[in-house]
Design an enzyme around this catalytic site. Structure first.
Site, short mmCIF file in Angstrom:
data_model
loop_
_atom_site.label_atom_id
_atom_site.label_comp_id
_atom_site.label_asym_id
_atom_site.label_seq_id
_atom_site.Cartn_x
_atom_site.Cartn_y
_atom_site.Cartn_z
CG HIS A 52 -2.03 -0.87 1.04
ND1 HIS A 52 -2.98 -0.85 0.22
CD2 HIS A 52 -2.46 -1.99 1.72
CE1 HIS A 52 -3.98 -1.79 0.33
NE2 HIS A 52 -3.57 -2.53 1.32
CD GLU A 156 -5.61 -8.99 4.01
OE1 GLU A 156 -5.74 -7.86 4.73
OE2 GLU A 156 -4.60 -9.11 3.11
CG ASP A 182 -7.82 -5.51 3.49
OD1 ASP A 182 -8.30 -5.26 1.98
OD2 ASP A 182 -7.06 -5.00 3.84
#
Length: 266
Positions: A52, A156, A182
């Site tokens: 990310h 997740e 998530d």
């Protein structure tokens, strides 16, 4: 130097497996300075965020070097879970990898094999930092990497919860990380502490406990951390270098503006 760094990795792995309280944070900025500061502040480990954040292989290499030089364990949350990418981070000296969205036994087996020489698929090289640029004894390097490299699937996705006992039992899986951000979105929830998310988290923690493997978590606050610790979680991430910078910058600016406002009004 290689012996010292191998000992530091052994110590971190041993502490994680022994259930000591350990604390880390995400590193999202492509600079090694934040890692040096975090190490100086006393963090036990960092997770370099390739997934990310705008961090490339060269930046990760420099951050791993800074982490190892300052005695904080570097892990990498990888972007693409290919054999090559996993191998690249481990050869650079990462203590292990976080792998996002491990939602099946097949994927867990594949990434665990990519982290392991014996019985696995990790490409052999000791010419990088992990092998002290060729100076490490081959047998010692192979044995050390297989025992102490941490393969950490990120749980997740709802479908991962359904097969969590099988995922955590995969040979080479060292620990689990529950990505409740998530997971909550995938479950249609807007809170990481919504009841369905908590129930799924409890199931992951129970499966890991039964398998004798640790769980890493990002706590939502003090009460959440305390509850997770009562459930047996001992290793936590808190925030990131970006979040710390934003919070400190906002606080400093707020103080300056308050002083200015009081001075003008008086």
């Amino acid at each position: 130097m290689a012996a010292v760094q191998m000992q530091e990795q052994r110590q971190f792995t041993a502490r994680l497996r022994a259930g000591e309280s350990l604390f880390g944070t995400f590193v999202k900025m492509p600079t090694y300075h934040a890692t040096e500061i975090l190490a100086s502040a006393g963090y036990d480990f960092i997770v370099i965020d390739e997934e990310h954040a705008p961090i490339n292989r060269e930046s990760i290499d420099a951050i791993i070097l800074a982490a190892r030089a300052r005695g904080v364990a570097p892990l990498v949350r990888i972007g693409e879970p290919t054999d090559f990418n996993i191998m690249a981070q481990l050869d650079a000296g990462a203590a292990g990898v976080f792998v996002p969205h491990v939602n099946s036994v097949e994927k867990a087996s594949r990434i665990a094999a990519a982290c392991r020489y014996a019985g696995g698929r990790r490409g052999f090289s000791k010419t990088g930092r992990a092998g002290d640029y060729g100076a490490a004894d081959t047998d010692a390097h192979l044995a050390h990497q297989d025992v102490h490299t941490l393969c950490i699937p990120m749980i997740e996705d709802p479908e991962a919860i359904d097969v969590i006992d099988e995922i955590v039992a995969v040979e080479g899986v060292a620990a689990l990380f529950v990505g409740r951000g998530d997971l909550s979105v995938a479950m249609g929830e807007r809170s990481q502490t919504a009841k369905p998310v908590l129930e799924a988290t409890d199931k992951v923690i129970a499966a890991a406990r039964n398998a004798g493997k640790p769980v890493l978590m990002l706590a939502a606050g003090e009460e959440d951390q305390a509850a997770l610790m009562r459930a047996g979680v001992r290793t936590f991430l808190t925030g990131s270098d970006q979040a710390f910078l934003r919070r400190a910058a906002a606080s400093a600016l707020g103080t300056c503006r308050a002083v200015a406002a009081r001075s003008i009004s008086s």
